[in-house]
Scaffold this active site. Sequence first.
Site, PDB file in Angstrom:
ATOM      1  N   LYS A   1      -7.770   0.327  48.781  1.00 39.02           N
ATOM      2  CA  LYS A   1      -8.082   1.105  50.169  1.00 39.02           C
ATOM      3  C   LYS A   1      -6.682   1.344  50.944  1.00 39.02           C
ATOM      4  O   LYS A   1      -5.651   1.033  50.527  1.00 39.02           O
ATOM      5  CB  LYS A   1      -8.769   0.191  50.800  1.00 39.02           C
ATOM      6  CG  LYS A   1      -8.437  -1.156  51.621  1.00 39.02           C
ATOM      7  CD  LYS A   1      -9.194  -1.892  52.366  1.00 39.02           C
ATOM      8  CE  LYS A   1      -9.032  -3.206  52.962  1.00 39.02           C
ATOM      9  NZ  LYS A   1      -9.701  -4.024  53.754  1.00 39.02           N
TER      10      LYS A   1
ATOM     11  N   ARG B   1     -18.366  -8.686  61.268  1.00 38.32           N
ATOM     12  CA  ARG B   1     -18.244  -7.156  61.315  1.00 38.32           C
ATOM     13  C   ARG B   1     -19.391  -6.769  60.493  1.00 38.32           C
ATOM     14  O   ARG B   1     -20.548  -6.876  60.637  1.00 38.32           O
ATOM     15  CB  ARG B   1     -16.721  -7.046  60.495  1.00 38.32           C
ATOM     16  CG  ARG B   1     -15.652  -7.589  61.011  1.00 38.32           C
ATOM     17  CD  ARG B   1     -14.414  -7.160  60.367  1.00 38.32           C
ATOM     18  NE  ARG B   1     -14.392  -7.442  58.814  1.00 38.32           N
ATOM     19  CZ  ARG B   1     -13.497  -7.092  58.332  1.00 38.32           C
ATOM     20  NH1 ARG B   1     -12.301  -6.837  58.969  1.00 38.32           N
ATOM     21  NH2 ARG B   1     -13.223  -7.068  57.021  1.00 38.32           N
TER      22      ARG B   1
ATOM     23  N   TYR C   1      18.372   3.621  72.808  1.00 32.55           N
ATOM     24  CA  TYR C   1      17.612   3.790  73.898  1.00 32.55           C
ATOM     25  C   TYR C   1      17.778   2.253  74.677  1.00 32.55           C
ATOM     26  O   TYR C   1      17.725   1.413  74.102  1.00 32.55           O
ATOM     27  CB  TYR C   1      16.204   4.051  73.409  1.00 32.55           C
ATOM     28  CG  TYR C   1      16.090   5.626  73.216  1.00 32.55           C
ATOM     29  CD1 TYR C   1      16.231   6.572  73.921  1.00 32.55           C
ATOM     30  CD2 TYR C   1      15.546   5.881  71.898  1.00 32.55           C
ATOM     31  CE1 TYR C   1      15.897   7.865  73.716  1.00 32.55           C
ATOM     32  CE2 TYR C   1      15.418   7.080  71.563  1.00 32.55           C
ATOM     33  CZ  TYR C   1      15.407   8.225  72.397  1.00 32.55           C
ATOM     34  OH  TYR C   1      15.220   9.488  72.028  1.00 32.55           O
TER      35      TYR C   1
ATOM     36  N   MET D   1      12.761   6.830  66.723  1.00 31.54           N
ATOM     37  CA  MET D   1      11.383   7.462  66.011  1.00 31.54           C
ATOM     38  C   MET D   1      11.936   7.894  64.375  1.00 31.54           C
ATOM     39  O   MET D   1      11.358   7.786  63.828  1.00 31.54           O
ATOM     40  CB  MET D   1      10.891   8.849  66.577  1.00 31.54           C
ATOM     41  CG  MET D   1       9.846   9.376  66.197  1.00 31.54           C
ATOM     42  SD  MET D   1       9.049  10.861  66.936  1.00 31.54           S
ATOM     43  CE  MET D   1       8.586  10.063  68.374  1.00 31.54           C
TER      44      MET D   1
END
Length: 380
Positions: free
Chosen positions: A43, A141, A273, A321
């Site tokens: 998955k 779940r 940054y 990014m």
Amino acid sequence: MNDSAPAGGRPTWAEIDLDALASNFRAVRARVGAGVRVMGVVKADAYGHGAEECARRLEAEGADWFGVATPEEGFALRRAGVSRPVLSFGGFWGGQADTCLALGVVPVIYRLDIAEALDAAARASGVVADVHVKVDTGMGRLGVRFDEAAGFAERLRGLTNVRVDGLMTHFAAADEPRRDCFTGDQLRRFREAVAAFRALGHAPTYEHMANSAATFAHTEAHGNMVRPGGVLYGLWRDVLPPLAGEPGLRPVMSLRSRITLLKRVHAGETLGYGCTYEAAREMTVAIVPVGYADGYARGLSNRGRVILRGRVAPVVGRISMDLTLVDVTDFEGVGVGERVTLLGADEGLLLPAEDLARTAGTLSYEITCGISARVPRRYV
């Protein structure tokens, strides 16, 4: 090692070692023995490793089943030529019953209306559809509550074109020895649910409970099929409980890139940054074209490490990014184009996903699943 990046594009790539994948599968097979089937969980694009390529190799190694999260993932395996049985853990959505039947994707059932929709589609096609019923024994779940399993089994008896071929549950804390009593409770509840289904005339072929942790730590929970996921990809240090010796698993993914620019930075200047890193000396900084949009987690800012020339170099400043900065001051003669490894094995060193996860405050699965689609996979 093949040192080439993907031709004609940005020199950032994920290298997937299919031999390591096969070795890990064989380690699982040896752990559970010949009498227990192994479902390879692929998955989430095989935890970021590439579901189609990984499934094809696992099928060649003898995987008995494949586990996916959604029917769409199962359909993609069929289009890729995978022929072994596929189980969709999430069942199916409206309108997908016919496709599941046509492509042989077996759904997990946990609601009566889902079972009824499949029964109607199977009856219209003149077939009997296999399903696996999920029992919620404590995870909270998906799944039929364990104390409502008998009633659910009774209602399924009225569906003539659905056959319960499997019963399953999922452990909440099989990796935590202090929760072994809870795992034992889940196992007991599951066995009671299985008994209830059988008493009402169902005859499931498969009983499966064991995820990666239970496969290695709870042999009593193997049933007749196990569902290893992360361990197939060499992810175990933050998944398995303490074991007697290492499990002999190898990392499958390495994330690599190349230096695209070198620049001098003077003492007192800041980087990135937020100006979170201030140079304490004259420095040489390498700019590497990989960032958090590629899955190199921002939480590694000022704390991550990379492998360069068989040594470790620190990440400095905030990860952007698309770009990451590395201090290469102590690497004399370093040049543009040199390879760096941000995750995985290189030149005898290892930066395991578990270490990156610990630094970033997450789980190794999230690290590999997070390597984004814009990072090409190379299979070796």
